[in-house]
Motif scaffolding. Sequence first.
Motif, PDB file in Angstrom:
ATOM      1  N   PRO A 149       6.964   5.271  -6.698  1.00 54.59           N
ATOM      2  CA  PRO A 149       7.073   6.666  -7.323  1.00 54.59           C
ATOM      3  C   PRO A 149       7.213   7.240  -5.572  1.00 54.59           C
ATOM      4  CG  PRO A 149       4.840   6.369  -7.633  1.00 54.59           C
ATOM      5  CD  PRO A 149       5.433   5.204  -7.556  1.00 54.59           C
ATOM      6  N   VAL A 150       8.506   8.271  -5.564  1.00 52.94           N
ATOM      7  CA  VAL A 150       8.744   8.886  -4.475  1.00 52.94           C
ATOM      8  C   VAL A 150       8.343  10.642  -4.707  1.00 52.94           C
ATOM      9  CG1 VAL A 150      10.390   9.858  -2.811  1.00 52.94           C
ATOM     10  CG2 VAL A 150      10.541   7.417  -4.039  1.00 52.94           C
ATOM     11  N   GLY A 204       0.791  -1.142  -0.038  1.00 60.59           N
ATOM     12  CA  GLY A 204      -0.151   0.007  -0.188  1.00 60.59           C
ATOM     13  C   GLY A 204       0.755   1.343   0.032  1.00 60.59           C
ATOM     14  N   GLY A 205       1.966   1.091  -0.032  1.00 58.18           N
ATOM     15  CA  GLY A 205       3.012   2.476   0.220  1.00 58.18           C
ATOM     16  C   GLY A 205       3.259   2.730   1.463  1.00 58.18           C
ATOM     17  N   LEU A 206       4.142   4.152   1.664  1.00 54.78           N
ATOM     18  CA  LEU A 206       4.588   4.438   2.802  1.00 54.78           C
ATOM     19  C   LEU A 206       4.177   5.865   2.704  1.00 54.78           C
ATOM     20  CD1 LEU A 206       8.095   3.288   3.940  1.00 54.78           C
ATOM     21  CD2 LEU A 206       7.402   5.800   4.004  1.00 54.78           C
ATOM     22  N   PRO A 210       3.172   4.191  -3.635  1.00 54.60           N
ATOM     23  CA  PRO A 210       3.638   5.449  -3.441  1.00 54.60           C
ATOM     24  C   PRO A 210       4.467   5.800  -2.269  1.00 54.60           C
ATOM     25  CG  PRO A 210       1.441   5.979  -3.606  1.00 54.60           C
ATOM     26  CD  PRO A 210       1.615   4.273  -3.708  1.00 54.60           C
ATOM     27  N   LEU A 211       5.531   6.416  -2.271  1.00 52.14           N
ATOM     28  CA  LEU A 211       6.139   6.858  -0.903  1.00 52.14           C
ATOM     29  C   LEU A 211       6.053   8.255  -0.913  1.00 52.14           C
ATOM     30  CD1 LEU A 211       8.006   4.509  -2.242  1.00 52.14           C
ATOM     31  CD2 LEU A 211       9.659   4.923  -0.423  1.00 52.14           C
ATOM     32  N   VAL A 212       5.151   8.690  -0.061  1.00 50.06           N
ATOM     33  CA  VAL A 212       4.790  10.377   0.011  1.00 50.06           C
ATOM     34  C   VAL A 212       5.315  10.814   1.394  1.00 50.06           C
ATOM     35  CG1 VAL A 212       3.014  11.755   0.173  1.00 50.06           C
ATOM     36  CG2 VAL A 212       2.772   9.614  -1.254  1.00 50.06           C
TER      37      VAL A 212
END
Length: 219
Positions: free
Chosen positions: A202-203, A151-153, A183-185
Amino acid sequence: MRPRTALLLTLALAATPALAQQEISKVNGSITADAGQTYGDLDTVNGSIRIGEGATTEDASTVNGSINIGDKAVAESLETVNGSIRAGKDVNVRKDVETVNGSIFIDRGGVVGGDIETVNGAIGIVSTQVGGEITTVRGDITVGVGSKVRGGLRVQKSTGFFNTDNKKPPRIVIGPNAEVTGPLVFERPVVLYVHTSAKIGPVTGATAKPFSTDTAPTE
């Protein structure tokens, strides 16, 4: 089968799930779920929760206290407000793992079906699969060797009276052979290290610093 025998057997079978699914609720005091046993919800206000090796429970929650879950145990969800959460090896949490003030650590072979979330506290996982997102505001995050986060970070921005974004930025490490497919947000400054063997989505809000050693550099 005689009618009375059939009735007694029916009553015994009906009673078994109720006994197996016993719920424990307290205001003051710790809770222990014995190894290998099955429970319903475990709920206390002021006290810790300990789930023994191989035990199965529904939701486990406390306000002021830590949660420790033994190897190969299964829980629906784990939640505390003021306390840490520590899970042993091969643990299965079907939904979320959450704390406000405290750290979270999940050892090798862990499976979390939902999200892992803190506000003030570090998050660390090793060879663990996370179906949801890992989220914090002020804590460090380590997605350790072999872990997979679908689920991303996200590191959220501090708001209101407790805004501490001018403090030391969180340290984010994506370790060897780890994967963060979402995604890394980053909504506040962080220090982001990504192993050269890791795979990430994607960051936004940070620039990744690659490393190839077993552990990330220390500042």
